[in-house]
Design a protein around this motif. Structure first.
Motif, PDB file in Angstrom:
ATOM      1  N   VAL A  36       0.850  -1.202   0.000  1.00  0.00           N
ATOM      2  CA  VAL A  36       0.000   0.000   0.000  1.00  0.00           C
ATOM      3  C   VAL A  36       0.880   1.244   0.000  1.00  0.00           C
ATOM      4  O   VAL A  36       1.839   1.344   0.756  1.00  0.00           O
ATOM      5  N   GLY A  37       0.531   2.193  -0.872  1.00  0.00           N
ATOM      6  CA  GLY A  37       1.272   3.443  -0.966  1.00  0.00           C
ATOM      7  C   GLY A  37       2.424   3.384  -1.943  1.00  0.00           C
ATOM      8  O   GLY A  37       2.968   4.409  -2.325  1.00  0.00           O
ATOM      9  N   ASP A  38       2.806   2.190  -2.323  1.00  0.00           N
ATOM     10  CA  ASP A  38       3.891   2.033  -3.285  1.00  0.00           C
ATOM     11  C   ASP A  38       3.332   1.363  -4.533  1.00  0.00           C
ATOM     12  O   ASP A  38       3.035   2.012  -5.518  1.00  0.00           O
ATOM     13  N   ARG A  39       3.130   0.065  -4.454  1.00  0.00           N
ATOM     14  CA  ARG A  39       2.581  -0.664  -5.593  1.00  0.00           C
ATOM     15  C   ARG A  39       1.066  -0.512  -5.682  1.00  0.00           C
ATOM     16  O   ARG A  39       0.510  -0.445  -6.782  1.00  0.00           O
ATOM     17  N   PHE A  40       0.387  -0.464  -4.539  1.00  0.00           N
ATOM     18  CA  PHE A  40      -1.075  -0.414  -4.519  1.00  0.00           C
ATOM     19  C   PHE A  40      -1.568   0.923  -3.972  1.00  0.00           C
ATOM     20  O   PHE A  40      -1.112   1.370  -2.923  1.00  0.00           O
ATOM     21  N   LEU A  41      -2.500   1.529  -4.689  1.00  0.00           N
ATOM     22  CA  LEU A  41      -3.095   2.799  -4.275  1.00  0.00           C
ATOM     23  C   LEU A  41      -4.579   2.576  -3.985  1.00  0.00           C
ATOM     24  O   LEU A  41      -5.303   2.041  -4.823  1.00  0.00           O
ATOM     25  N   TYR A  42      -4.998   3.005  -2.805  1.00  0.00           N
ATOM     26  CA  TYR A  42      -6.391   2.835  -2.385  1.00  0.00           C
ATOM     27  C   TYR A  42      -7.306   3.742  -3.197  1.00  0.00           C
ATOM     28  O   TYR A  42      -6.987   4.902  -3.459  1.00  0.00           O
ATOM     29  N   ILE A  43      -8.448   3.211  -3.590  1.00  0.00           N
ATOM     30  CA  ILE A  43      -9.474   3.981  -4.305  1.00  0.00           C
ATOM     31  C   ILE A  43     -10.720   4.005  -3.429  1.00  0.00           C
ATOM     32  O   ILE A  43     -11.373   2.977  -3.248  1.00  0.00           O
ATOM     33  N   ALA A  44     -11.035   5.165  -2.882  1.00  0.00           N
ATOM     34  CA  ALA A  44     -12.228   5.293  -2.043  1.00  0.00           C
ATOM     35  C   ALA A  44     -13.467   5.292  -2.929  1.00  0.00           C
ATOM     36  O   ALA A  44     -13.545   6.043  -3.898  1.00  0.00           O
ATOM     37  N   GLY A  45     -14.415   4.449  -2.603  1.00  0.00           N
ATOM     38  CA  GLY A  45     -15.652   4.366  -3.365  1.00  0.00           C
ATOM     39  C   GLY A  45     -16.724   5.273  -2.797  1.00  0.00           C
ATOM     40  O   GLY A  45     -16.449   6.158  -1.985  1.00  0.00           O
ATOM     41  N   GLY A  46     -17.936   5.045  -3.244  1.00  0.00           N
ATOM     42  CA  GLY A  46     -19.083   5.769  -2.722  1.00  0.00           C
ATOM     43  C   GLY A  46     -19.539   6.951  -3.545  1.00  0.00           C
ATOM     44  O   GLY A  46     -20.526   7.588  -3.222  1.00  0.00           O
ATOM     45  N   ASN A  47     -18.833   7.238  -4.625  1.00  0.00           N
ATOM     46  CA  ASN A  47     -19.208   8.365  -5.473  1.00  0.00           C
ATOM     47  C   ASN A  47     -20.070   7.842  -6.622  1.00  0.00           C
ATOM     48  O   ASN A  47     -19.583   7.554  -7.705  1.00  0.00           O
ATOM     49  N   THR A  48     -21.365   7.721  -6.374  1.00  0.00           N
ATOM     50  CA  THR A  48     -22.250   7.139  -7.388  1.00  0.00           C
ATOM     51  C   THR A  48     -22.364   8.007  -8.633  1.00  0.00           C
ATOM     52  O   THR A  48     -22.835   7.544  -9.662  1.00  0.00           O
ATOM     53  N   ALA A  49     -21.926   9.262  -8.546  1.00  0.00           N
ATOM     54  CA  ALA A  49     -21.947  10.151  -9.704  1.00  0.00           C
ATOM     55  C   ALA A  49     -20.570  10.229 -10.375  1.00  0.00           C
ATOM     56  O   ALA A  49     -20.322  11.130 -11.172  1.00  0.00           O
ATOM     57  N   ALA A  50     -19.689   9.281 -10.057  1.00  0.00           N
ATOM     58  CA  ALA A  50     -18.342   9.303 -10.631  1.00  0.00           C
ATOM     59  C   ALA A  50     -18.402   9.302 -12.151  1.00  0.00           C
ATOM     60  O   ALA A  50     -19.228   8.624 -12.752  1.00  0.00           O
ATOM     61  N   ASP A  51     -17.512  10.098 -12.738  1.00  0.00           N
ATOM     62  CA  ASP A  51     -17.412  10.194 -14.191  1.00  0.00           C
ATOM     63  C   ASP A  51     -15.932  10.303 -14.557  1.00  0.00           C
ATOM     64  O   ASP A  51     -15.063  10.160 -13.697  1.00  0.00           O
ATOM     65  N   GLU A  52     -15.653  10.553 -15.819  1.00  0.00           N
ATOM     66  CA  GLU A  52     -14.262  10.647 -16.263  1.00  0.00           C
ATOM     67  C   GLU A  52     -13.512  11.759 -15.538  1.00  0.00           C
ATOM     68  O   GLU A  52     -12.320  11.637 -15.258  1.00  0.00           O
ATOM     69  N   ALA A  53     -14.199  12.851 -15.207  1.00  0.00           N
ATOM     70  CA  ALA A  53     -13.565  13.945 -14.464  1.00  0.00           C
ATOM     71  C   ALA A  53     -13.154  13.469 -13.067  1.00  0.00           C
ATOM     72  O   ALA A  53     -12.101  13.867 -12.552  1.00  0.00           O
ATOM     73  N   ALA A  54     -13.964  12.609 -12.456  1.00  0.00           N
ATOM     74  CA  ALA A  54     -13.624  12.058 -11.142  1.00  0.00           C
ATOM     75  C   ALA A  54     -12.399  11.157 -11.236  1.00  0.00           C
ATOM     76  O   ALA A  54     -11.543  11.162 -10.344  1.00  0.00           O
ATOM     77  N   VAL A  55     -12.302  10.389 -12.316  1.00  0.00           N
ATOM     78  CA  VAL A  55     -11.123   9.549 -12.536  1.00  0.00           C
ATOM     79  C   VAL A  55      -9.895  10.439 -12.686  1.00  0.00           C
ATOM     80  O   VAL A  55      -8.848  10.194 -12.061  1.00  0.00           O
ATOM     81  N   ASP A  56     -10.005  11.494 -13.507  1.00  0.00           N
ATOM     82  CA  ASP A  56      -8.877  12.436 -13.677  1.00  0.00           C
ATOM     83  C   ASP A  56      -8.453  13.043 -12.352  1.00  0.00           C
ATOM     84  O   ASP A  56      -7.270  13.139 -12.060  1.00  0.00           O
ATOM     85  N   ALA A  57      -9.438  13.459 -11.546  1.00  0.00           N
ATOM     86  CA  ALA A  57      -9.143  14.085 -10.258  1.00  0.00           C
ATOM     87  C   ALA A  57      -8.453  13.094  -9.322  1.00  0.00           C
ATOM     88  O   ALA A  57      -7.488  13.454  -8.625  1.00  0.00           O
ATOM     89  N   TRP A  58      -8.924  11.842  -9.293  1.00  0.00           N
ATOM     90  CA  TRP A  58      -8.305  10.835  -8.429  1.00  0.00           C
ATOM     91  C   TRP A  58      -6.873  10.582  -8.869  1.00  0.00           C
ATOM     92  O   TRP A  58      -5.959  10.550  -8.039  1.00  0.00           O
ATOM     93  N   MET A  59      -6.672  10.420 -10.180  1.00  0.00           N
ATOM     94  CA  MET A  59      -5.330  10.155 -10.687  1.00  0.00           C
ATOM     95  C   MET A  59      -4.386  11.323 -10.395  1.00  0.00           C
ATOM     96  O   MET A  59      -3.237  11.113  -9.996  1.00  0.00           O
ATOM     97  N   GLU A  60      -4.871  12.532 -10.572  1.00  0.00           N
ATOM     98  CA  GLU A  60      -4.044  13.705 -10.286  1.00  0.00           C
ATOM     99  C   GLU A  60      -3.688  13.767  -8.800  1.00  0.00           C
ATOM    100  O   GLU A  60      -2.522  14.023  -8.447  1.00  0.00           O
ATOM    101  N   ALA A  61      -4.647  13.497  -7.935  1.00  0.00           N
ATOM    102  CA  ALA A  61      -4.399  13.520  -6.495  1.00  0.00           C
ATOM    103  C   ALA A  61      -3.364  12.456  -6.092  1.00  0.00           C
ATOM    104  O   ALA A  61      -2.602  12.656  -5.147  1.00  0.00           O
ATOM    105  N   GLU A  62      -3.336  11.349  -6.817  1.00  0.00           N
ATOM    106  CA  GLU A  62      -2.373  10.270  -6.533  1.00  0.00           C
ATOM    107  C   GLU A  62      -1.043  10.491  -7.237  1.00  0.00           C
ATOM    108  O   GLU A  62      -0.117   9.686  -7.091  1.00  0.00           O
ATOM    109  N   GLY A  63      -0.951  11.559  -8.023  1.00  0.00           N
ATOM    110  CA  GLY A  63       0.310  11.866  -8.705  1.00  0.00           C
ATOM    111  C   GLY A  63       0.556  11.038  -9.956  1.00  0.00           C
ATOM    112  O   GLY A  63       1.702  10.897 -10.395  1.00  0.00           O
ATOM    113  N   ILE A  64      -0.507  10.508 -10.540  1.00  0.00           N
ATOM    114  CA  ILE A  64      -0.342   9.694 -11.745  1.00  0.00           C
ATOM    115  C   ILE A  64      -1.154  10.238 -12.905  1.00  0.00           C
ATOM    116  O   ILE A  64      -1.357   9.567 -13.903  1.00  0.00           O
ATOM    117  N   GLY A  65      -1.640  11.469 -12.777  1.00  0.00           N
ATOM    118  CA  GLY A  65      -2.512  12.066 -13.783  1.00  0.00           C
ATOM    119  C   GLY A  65      -1.841  12.675 -14.926  1.00  0.00           C
ATOM    120  O   GLY A  65      -0.830  12.809 -15.346  1.00  0.00           O
TER     121      GLY A  65
END
Length: 85
Positions: free
Chosen positions: A56-85
């Motif tokens: 965890v934190g190296d090879r595996f990154l946690y993805i918090a669920g619960g966003n039933t309105a998730a869309d491509e912008a949410a994916v972009d935001a998550w990736m950017e927050a994790e430094g992989i965007g």
């Protein structure tokens, strides 16, 4: 670490997941999302759980669920927050 091609559709699904018994993690080596299922004592889940917890934190990154309105912008935001965007 070399990052594999990331499966954005799997991240989107994980962001929208509302089942509290399932925890999702992005495997940076494979680009795939893996799921740990609470209460699943199968050998495969136990092994996967140990692998994830060790990375965890190296090879595996946690993805918090619960966003039933998730869309491509949410994916972009998550990736950017994790430094992989």
């Amino acid at each position: 670490m070399t990052v594999a091609t990331i499966d954005r559709a799997q991240i989107l699904r994980a962001l929208a997941l509302t089942n509290p018994a399932i925890s999702s993690f992005l495997d940076m080596l494979t680009g795939q999302v893996v799921e740990l299922i609470e209460g699943d004592e199968s050998p495969a889940q136990v092994d996967l759980g140990q692998l994830v917890m060790d990375g965890v934190g190296d090879r595996f990154l946690y993805i918090a669920g619960g966003n039933t309105a998730a869309d491509e912008a949410a994916v972009d935001a998550w990736m950017e927050a994790e430094g992989i965007g």
